[in-house]
Design a protein around this motif. Structure first.
Motif, PDB file in Angstrom:
ATOM      1  N   ALA A   1      -2.235 -20.986  -3.791  1.00  0.00           N
ATOM      2  CA  ALA A   1      -1.121 -21.893  -3.532  1.00  0.00           C
ATOM      3  C   ALA A   1      -0.815 -22.781  -4.728  1.00  0.00           C
ATOM      4  CB  ALA A   1      -1.425 -22.755  -2.311  1.00  0.00           C
ATOM      5  N   ALA A   2      -1.758 -22.891  -5.670  1.00  0.00           N
ATOM      6  CA  ALA A   2      -1.580 -23.785  -6.812  1.00  0.00           C
ATOM      7  C   ALA A   2      -1.207 -23.065  -8.095  1.00  0.00           C
ATOM      8  CB  ALA A   2      -2.869 -24.595  -7.031  1.00  0.00           C
ATOM      9  N   VAL A   3      -1.061 -21.737  -8.065  1.00  0.00           N
ATOM     10  CA  VAL A   3      -0.791 -21.008  -9.306  1.00  0.00           C
ATOM     11  C   VAL A   3       0.626 -21.297  -9.796  1.00  0.00           C
ATOM     12  CG1 VAL A   3      -2.412 -19.185  -8.701  1.00  0.00           C
ATOM     13  CG2 VAL A   3       0.013 -18.884  -8.178  1.00  0.00           C
ATOM     14  N   THR A   4       0.826 -21.188 -11.080  1.00  0.00           N
ATOM     15  CA  THR A   4       2.117 -21.439 -11.704  1.00  0.00           C
ATOM     16  C   THR A   4       2.803 -20.119 -12.071  1.00  0.00           C
ATOM     17  OG1 THR A   4       1.256 -21.458 -13.960  1.00  0.00           O
ATOM     18  CG2 THR A   4       1.138 -23.536 -12.710  1.00  0.00           C
ATOM     19  N   PRO A   5       4.082 -20.163 -12.367  1.00  0.00           N
ATOM     20  CA  PRO A   5       4.737 -18.943 -12.870  1.00  0.00           C
ATOM     21  C   PRO A   5       4.046 -18.376 -14.103  1.00  0.00           C
ATOM     22  CG  PRO A   5       6.401 -20.518 -12.200  1.00  0.00           C
ATOM     23  CD  PRO A   5       5.072 -21.228 -12.089  1.00  0.00           C
ATOM     24  N   ALA A   6       3.597 -19.237 -15.000  1.00  0.00           N
ATOM     25  CA  ALA A   6       2.896 -18.756 -16.197  1.00  0.00           C
ATOM     26  C   ALA A   6       1.627 -18.004 -15.815  1.00  0.00           C
ATOM     27  CB  ALA A   6       2.571 -19.914 -17.126  1.00  0.00           C
ATOM     28  N   ASP A   7       0.915 -18.493 -14.799  1.00  0.00           N
ATOM     29  CA  ASP A   7      -0.283 -17.786 -14.322  1.00  0.00           C
ATOM     30  C   ASP A   7       0.090 -16.403 -13.799  1.00  0.00           C
ATOM     31  OD1 ASP A   7      -1.882 -20.075 -14.794  1.00  0.00           O
ATOM     32  OD2 ASP A   7      -1.481 -20.850 -12.774  1.00  0.00           O
ATOM     33  N   ALA A   8       1.160 -16.343 -13.013  1.00  0.00           N
ATOM     34  CA  ALA A   8       1.552 -15.082 -12.381  1.00  0.00           C
ATOM     35  C   ALA A   8       2.022 -14.053 -13.392  1.00  0.00           C
ATOM     36  CB  ALA A   8       2.652 -15.336 -11.353  1.00  0.00           C
ATOM     37  N   LEU A   9       2.555 -14.510 -14.521  1.00  0.00           N
ATOM     38  CA  LEU A   9       3.095 -13.579 -15.517  1.00  0.00           C
ATOM     39  C   LEU A   9       2.029 -13.031 -16.459  1.00  0.00           C
ATOM     40  CD1 LEU A   9       6.472 -15.372 -16.362  1.00  0.00           C
ATOM     41  CD2 LEU A   9       6.107 -13.355 -14.917  1.00  0.00           C
ATOM     42  N   ARG A  10       0.793 -13.497 -16.305  1.00  0.00           N
ATOM     43  CA  ARG A  10      -0.305 -12.962 -17.138  1.00  0.00           C
ATOM     44  C   ARG A  10      -0.968 -11.790 -16.411  1.00  0.00           C
ATOM     45  NH1 ARG A  10      -0.943 -18.529 -18.880  1.00  0.00           N
ATOM     46  NH2 ARG A  10      -2.246 -19.007 -17.083  1.00  0.00           N
ATOM     47  N   HIS A  11      -0.309 -10.644 -16.436  1.00  0.00           N
ATOM     48  CA  HIS A  11      -0.853  -9.466 -15.750  1.00  0.00           C
ATOM     49  C   HIS A  11      -2.039  -8.920 -16.549  1.00  0.00           C
ATOM     50  CE1 HIS A  11      -1.159  -5.547 -13.824  1.00  0.00           C
ATOM     51  NE2 HIS A  11      -0.425  -6.047 -12.850  1.00  0.00           N
ATOM     52  N   PRO A  12      -3.108  -8.513 -15.854  1.00  0.00           N
ATOM     53  CA  PRO A  12      -4.318  -8.099 -16.579  1.00  0.00           C
ATOM     54  C   PRO A  12      -4.222  -6.756 -17.297  1.00  0.00           C
ATOM     55  CG  PRO A  12      -4.619  -7.838 -14.204  1.00  0.00           C
ATOM     56  CD  PRO A  12      -3.321  -8.562 -14.395  1.00  0.00           C
ATOM     57  N   THR A  13      -3.306  -5.860 -16.874  1.00  0.00           N
ATOM     58  CA  THR A  13      -3.303  -4.519 -17.484  1.00  0.00           C
ATOM     59  C   THR A  13      -1.930  -4.029 -17.920  1.00  0.00           C
ATOM     60  OG1 THR A  13      -3.206  -3.535 -15.267  1.00  0.00           O
ATOM     61  CG2 THR A  13      -5.382  -3.709 -16.294  1.00  0.00           C
ATOM     62  N   TRP A  14      -0.845  -4.528 -17.352  1.00  0.00           N
ATOM     63  CA  TRP A  14       0.486  -3.992 -17.640  1.00  0.00           C
ATOM     64  C   TRP A  14       1.357  -5.038 -18.316  1.00  0.00           C
ATOM     65  CZ3 TRP A  14       1.776   1.025 -17.132  1.00  0.00           C
ATOM     66  CH2 TRP A  14       1.042   1.817 -16.245  1.00  0.00           C
ATOM     67  N   GLN A  15       2.283  -4.571 -19.153  1.00  0.00           N
ATOM     68  CA  GLN A  15       3.328  -5.417 -19.721  1.00  0.00           C
ATOM     69  C   GLN A  15       4.645  -5.051 -19.040  1.00  0.00           C
ATOM     70  OE1 GLN A  15       2.871  -7.922 -22.020  1.00  0.00           O
ATOM     71  NE2 GLN A  15       0.693  -7.485 -21.755  1.00  0.00           N
ATOM     72  N   MET A  16       5.168  -5.968 -18.213  1.00  0.00           N
ATOM     73  CA  MET A  16       6.356  -5.677 -17.413  1.00  0.00           C
ATOM     74  C   MET A  16       7.292  -6.871 -17.453  1.00  0.00           C
ATOM     75  SD  MET A  16       4.406  -4.018 -14.094  1.00  0.00           S
ATOM     76  CE  MET A  16       3.414  -5.496 -13.813  1.00  0.00           C
ATOM     77  N   GLY A  17       8.485  -6.703 -16.899  1.00  0.00           N
ATOM     78  CA  GLY A  17       9.414  -7.819 -16.777  1.00  0.00           C
ATOM     79  C   GLY A  17       8.913  -8.837 -15.768  1.00  0.00           C
ATOM     80  N   PRO A  18       9.482 -10.061 -15.786  1.00  0.00           N
ATOM     81  CA  PRO A  18       8.961 -11.126 -14.930  1.00  0.00           C
ATOM     82  C   PRO A  18       9.031 -10.838 -13.441  1.00  0.00           C
ATOM     83  CG  PRO A  18      10.922 -11.856 -16.153  1.00  0.00           C
ATOM     84  CD  PRO A  18      10.505 -10.545 -16.714  1.00  0.00           C
ATOM     85  N   LYS A  19      10.134 -10.237 -12.957  1.00  0.00           N
ATOM     86  CA  LYS A  19      10.245  -9.995 -11.523  1.00  0.00           C
ATOM     87  C   LYS A  19       9.185  -9.012 -11.044  1.00  0.00           C
ATOM     88  CE  LYS A  19      12.119  -8.308  -7.540  1.00  0.00           C
ATOM     89  NZ  LYS A  19      11.701  -7.113  -6.784  1.00  0.00           N
ATOM     90  N   VAL A  20       9.017  -7.915 -11.755  1.00  0.00           N
ATOM     91  CA  VAL A  20       8.026  -6.908 -11.374  1.00  0.00           C
ATOM     92  C   VAL A  20       6.612  -7.484 -11.480  1.00  0.00           C
ATOM     93  CG1 VAL A  20       7.120  -4.607 -11.865  1.00  0.00           C
ATOM     94  CG2 VAL A  20       9.557  -5.052 -12.090  1.00  0.00           C
ATOM     95  N   THR A  21       6.378  -8.332 -12.478  1.00  0.00           N
ATOM     96  CA  THR A  21       5.052  -8.913 -12.658  1.00  0.00           C
ATOM     97  C   THR A  21       4.702  -9.849 -11.508  1.00  0.00           C
ATOM     98  OG1 THR A  21       5.383  -8.768 -15.050  1.00  0.00           O
ATOM     99  CG2 THR A  21       3.555 -10.114 -14.290  1.00  0.00           C
ATOM    100  N   VAL A  22       5.657 -10.645 -11.052  1.00  0.00           N
ATOM    101  CA  VAL A  22       5.398 -11.509  -9.892  1.00  0.00           C
ATOM    102  C   VAL A  22       5.186 -10.657  -8.649  1.00  0.00           C
ATOM    103  CG1 VAL A  22       6.364 -13.293  -8.380  1.00  0.00           C
ATOM    104  CG2 VAL A  22       6.631 -13.479 -10.863  1.00  0.00           C
ATOM    105  N   ASP A  23       5.972  -9.595  -8.482  1.00  0.00           N
ATOM    106  CA  ASP A  23       5.768  -8.686  -7.347  1.00  0.00           C
ATOM    107  C   ASP A  23       4.359  -8.092  -7.367  1.00  0.00           C
ATOM    108  OD1 ASP A  23       8.283  -9.095  -6.300  1.00  0.00           O
ATOM    109  OD2 ASP A  23       9.128  -7.225  -7.071  1.00  0.00           O
ATOM    110  N   SER A  24       3.836  -7.836  -8.561  1.00  0.00           N
ATOM    111  CA  SER A  24       2.469  -7.335  -8.658  1.00  0.00           C
ATOM    112  C   SER A  24       1.471  -8.396  -8.215  1.00  0.00           C
ATOM    113  CB  SER A  24       2.176  -6.899 -10.100  1.00  0.00           C
ATOM    114  OG  SER A  24       0.852  -6.457 -10.233  1.00  0.00           O
ATOM    115  N   ALA A  25       1.770  -9.654  -8.525  1.00  0.00           N
ATOM    116  CA  ALA A  25       0.866 -10.745  -8.148  1.00  0.00           C
ATOM    117  C   ALA A  25       0.808 -10.949  -6.641  1.00  0.00           C
ATOM    118  CB  ALA A  25       1.300 -12.040  -8.837  1.00  0.00           C
ATOM    119  N   THR A  26       1.893 -10.632  -5.929  1.00  0.00           N
ATOM    120  CA  THR A  26       1.917 -10.785  -4.467  1.00  0.00           C
ATOM    121  C   THR A  26       1.628  -9.478  -3.734  1.00  0.00           C
ATOM    122  OG1 THR A  26       4.290 -10.295  -4.318  1.00  0.00           O
ATOM    123  CG2 THR A  26       3.658 -12.612  -4.678  1.00  0.00           C
TER     124      THR A  26
END
Length: 384
Positions: A187-212
């Motif tokens: 609940a406390a994560v930031t957009p910057a946290d969500a955009l740091r994907h551990p294995t893939w380089q993707m656009g922001p929308k897809v990266t957030v979708d991966s986080a959820t």
């Protein structure tokens, strides 16, 4: 020679496709490009490949593009109508759809109506309009070639196999950056946290979708339409290493998997050259150094978006379009810092709870459900 139009040429997939096309010089020629607002990068791409036509998001962008590439005399189209016209026009025999979200639906249908094959990277096209799009492809005898790494993997594993022999599809998920995070910390994560994907380089929308894990829910819906397999035979498994891109289990118990480095060059190239394979430029695996590959079930309590996507697929009709729209708006609000990450799932749940599905048999019906869902999310967060 494959003649290719790229929709979303300045995004992650579009840039990869242009890189693949450079590698396949003599095999692929670019005849059309489309971008939204990144006119500076689009101008550099136009200067390099000299396409027959380009689509941009606004008239101001069109003027800026003309000024930036004075020696180029191709056609410049504007807005959503221009995007659809580009997809259906030019001399392309294939259109790569890499624009973000449901905006890819109408140009995909325009391309199919004009008799072009589709290389599909925008999963929302089949999420919102699966029956409509696959029906259009079937009527024209055109192919929809998946570019998502997971669906490309399944497509490769199914090559030459009888559909009746498929027992289950296994979609792998990295788990994103919050795989081990508890609900309170999430609940406390930031957009910057969500955009740091551990294995893939993707656009922001897809990266957030991966986080959820919404991306995996959308992929379940997409797989149902791409491969004709019912949802109850499509499984999701967490695989943090992102090496096994997906698997097909057959009725005799055999499981075929496609492995590769987490690099989109391979699935893009396979779609552009199918059914042939060419030497690639992407990263390669060395099986001697892979180490341990892990698999585990997803945590439905911490990642409710996966279950919500299955619920929308079971509701059928326009429900997946409503799910997708609610998610798109909520992801944007999260990236703008206006809501917290868990509120994405709450907004989607509210929308599905209030949505009465109708038949998704026309673009108008799908876009009406899309607008209704977006308005509901806006009203819930107090900005409508």
């Amino acid at each position: 020679m494959r003649r290719l139009t790229i929709l979303g040429s300045t995004g992650s997939i579009g840039r990869t496709a242009l890189d693949v096309a450079r590698h396949l010089a003599g095999e692929v020629t670019i005849v059309g490009l489309a971008a939204g607002t990144n006119v500076a990068l689009l101008a550099r791409q136009v200067h390099e490949v000299r396409p027959e036509a380009v689509a941009v998001g606004s008239a101001a962008g069109a003027r800026a593009l003309r000024d930036a590439v004075p020696g180029w005399r191709g056609n410049v189209l504007v807005g959503p109508e221009g995007l659809a016209a580009l997809a259906g026009g030019t001399g392309a025999d294939m259109v790569l759809v890499g624009v973000v979200g449901v905006a890819g639906l109408e140009p995909t249908l325009a391309a199919l109506a004009a008799g072009k094959d589709i290389a599909l990277a925008t999963k929302e096209v089949l999420v919102a309009g699966g029956a409509l799009v696959t029906g259009a492809a079937g009527r024209r005898g055109k192919r929809i070639l998946p570019i998502d790494s997971e669906h490309s993997a399944i497509f490769q594993c199914l090559a030459g196999q009888d559909a009746q022999a498929v027992a289950r599809l296994w979609l792998t998920a990295s788990g994103g950056p919050f795989l081990r995070l508890d609900a309170e910390a999430m609940a406390a994560v930031t957009p910057a946290d969500a955009l740091r994907h551990p294995t893939w380089q993707m656009g922001p929308k897809v990266t957030v979708d991966s986080a959820t894990l919404m991306n995996k829910g959308l992929e379940v819906i997409e797989a149902r339409w791409l491969f004709g397999v019912p949802a109850e035979r499509i499984e999701v498994v967490i695989h943090p290493q992102s090496v096994v891109h997906s698997c097909v289990e057959f009725v005799d118990g055999s499981v075929l998997a496609q492995l590769g480095a987490p690099d989109m060059h391979l699935p893009v190239q396979y779609a552009l050259t199918y059914p042939r394979r060419h030497p690639g430029t992407g990263a390669r695996l060395d099986l001697r150094t892979l180490g341990t590959l892990g698999f585990e079930p997803p945590d439905a309590a911490r990642f409710p978006c996966l279950g919500l996507a299955r619920e929308a697929l079971e509701m059928d009709g326009t429900a997946p379009a409503a799910l997708n729209a609610a998610n798109e708006v909520s992801v944007r609000l999260f990236l703008e810092g206006r809501i917290r990450l868990p509120e994405i799932a709450r907004n989607v749940r509210r929308v599905l709870g209030r949505h009465t599905p109708g038949p998704a048999t026309s673009v108008e019906a799908i876009l009406a459900a899309d607008r209704e869902a977006r308005a509901l999310v806006d009203s819930v967060v107090g900005i409508g």
